[in-house]
Design an enzyme around this catalytic site. Sequence first.
Site, PDB file in Angstrom:
ATOM      1  N   ASP A 140       0.851  -1.197   0.000  1.00  0.00           N
ATOM      2  CA  ASP A 140       0.000   0.000   0.000  1.00  0.00           C
ATOM      3  C   ASP A 140       0.882   1.241   0.000  1.00  0.00           C
ATOM      4  O   ASP A 140       1.721   1.421   0.886  1.00  0.00           O
ATOM      5  CB  ASP A 140      -0.901  -0.032   1.250  1.00  0.00           C
ATOM      6  CG  ASP A 140      -2.012   1.004   1.183  1.00  0.00           C
ATOM      7  OD1 ASP A 140      -2.102   1.740   0.168  1.00  0.00           O
ATOM      8  OD2 ASP A 140      -2.773   1.086   2.154  1.00  0.00           O
ATOM      9  N   ASP A 177      -3.460   2.457  -5.728  1.00  0.00           N
ATOM     10  CA  ASP A 177      -2.209   2.490  -4.967  1.00  0.00           C
ATOM     11  C   ASP A 177      -2.018   1.313  -4.024  1.00  0.00           C
ATOM     12  O   ASP A 177      -1.180   1.368  -3.145  1.00  0.00           O
ATOM     13  CB  ASP A 177      -2.107   3.810  -4.199  1.00  0.00           C
ATOM     14  CG  ASP A 177      -2.928   3.800  -2.930  1.00  0.00           C
ATOM     15  OD1 ASP A 177      -4.058   3.266  -2.960  1.00  0.00           O
ATOM     16  OD2 ASP A 177      -2.448   4.302  -1.903  1.00  0.00           O
ATOM     17  N   GLU A 178      -2.773   0.253  -4.197  1.00  0.00           N
ATOM     18  CA  GLU A 178      -2.526  -0.921  -3.349  1.00  0.00           C
ATOM     19  C   GLU A 178      -2.897  -2.202  -4.085  1.00  0.00           C
ATOM     20  O   GLU A 178      -3.747  -2.203  -4.974  1.00  0.00           O
ATOM     21  CB  GLU A 178      -3.294  -0.815  -2.021  1.00  0.00           C
ATOM     22  CG  GLU A 178      -4.785  -0.727  -2.185  1.00  0.00           C
ATOM     23  CD  GLU A 178      -5.523  -0.670  -0.843  1.00  0.00           C
ATOM     24  OE1 GLU A 178      -5.266  -1.537   0.011  1.00  0.00           O
ATOM     25  OE2 GLU A 178      -6.345   0.235  -0.678  1.00  0.00           O
TER      26      GLU A 178
END
Length: 417
Positions: free
Chosen positions: A21, A115-116
Site C-alpha cells: 500500500d 495504490d494498493e
Amino acid sequence: MRPEQPGTRGSAPQASILHVDMDAFFLSVELLERPELRGTSCLVAFDSGRSVVLSASYEARARGISSAMPLSRARAIDPGVIVIEPRHDLYRQYSQRVMEIFGSFTPLVEPLSVDEAFLDVGGAAKIFGTPLQIARLIRGRITSELGLTASVGVASSKFVAKVASTQSKPDGLFFVPPERTEEFLRPLPAHALWGVGGKSRETLERAGLRHIADVADADPRLLKRLLGEHGPRLQLLARGIDPRPVTPEREEKSLSADRTFAEDLSSLEEARTALLDIAHRLGARLRSQGVSGRGISVKIRWSDFTQLQRSRMLEHPSDAGKVIFDAALRLAAPVIEEMLPAQRGIRLLSIRVDHLAPTGHGQQFDMLQHEEHLRDAEGAMDAVRAKFGSQAITVAGILDSGQAAARSLPEDGDFSA
Ligand SMILES: [Mg+2]
C-alpha cells in the site's frame, strides 16, 4: 484452551502473500514536484465548498486531518493547511509504474485500487528469495525508481497481510509468521475484521464482542444468531483462516478480434485466410497481456446480416495464434461449407477467446512444453511487431493467399462478456 482448528497449523501455510500500500499516495506524488511543501501540513482536495480530503500529509494527519473528511472540517482543524488540487492523470501514471514493479516479481497481482495490491510471491522464491526479501526489494525499488514510499504486510492470507500493512504505516514492513497469526490478530478491535462495519460492528459490540479474540472464541451458535451465515465465516477470519487466493484481475474477461470485409467472402479458402489473420492478431494481444484462454467462439455474419456463433472449450488454455486458428477453423468450416451456397457471402468473421487466466495457470507442464515452440515463434513475431509496427510481419499462410486479408477492413473490438 480452545481446540485447535484443523488445518490452521497442520498444513503449515506459507506466508507468501504481500499487501503493498503506497503511503499517502496522491499527496506523495504531488510532493515529488513540490519538494518545498515537504514537512508541512498539506492535503489533496478539490478546493470547493463540499469536497472531501483525498489524501493528507502525515503532518496534517498528526493534527487530526484524515482522508474522506470534508475539506471544511480539515480547514477548521488547521486553518493554515495547504490545499493542492488533484491531478488524477499524474497519479494514474505513477500507479502504472507501481503496478509494473509488482508485476516484475509475480504475475499474481490483485490490485485493490490505484495504490494498493495483493501479491502472491510464493512462486518467485527461486528467483527473488523469501517473501520477506521480496517485500524489501519492492519497497526499495519503489523508493529508488519513483521516490515514493510503500508499506507492506507479509502474511499467509490476504486479510492478515492487509491488517499487517496498515499496522506498519508509514514506510514500514510488517511480517506475520503463519504460526503467530492468531497472536497477532487477537488484541485488534473486532471491526478490523473484513466485512464488519456500521451495523454488524454495533451488533457485535452490544453482544460484548469487542476484540477479534472475542469473535474467535465465541460460541458459533451465538455468531450465527447475531450475523446469520456471515457469522461462521467471520469466526474463521478471526482465527486467521482466509483461504481466498490472490486473483489477478484483468480488465477483459474476454478478448476478441474481427474483420468486416469490403467485399463479401465467397469461399471457405478466403474465410480460412481471414481466420488465420484474426487468430494471430488475437494471439499477440493475449501474449501482450500475459493471459491465455480456454473458450473459443467464432461468429459468422452473412451477406444478409444474419449471423451465427459456434463455441468450444480447448483442452488447455492457450495464447498461441495457431491453436486459436485450428479451433476456430474446426468450428467455422463445417458451417461455412454447409451454409455458404445458400447465404452467398460472408460479411464479417470474428473470434473471441474467453475464460482468460494468467498464462501458465491451469496449464499442465507437458502442455506448456508442447506449446513452448509455438510461443517462441509467435513471441519473436510479437517483438518484430513491437519494433516495426503491426504491418511488419504476418504469417506465411496469409502471404500465400492474401487477397481476402488485403481487401478487408481490420477492426478490433471486444464483446461485452
Ligand atoms: Mg494507500
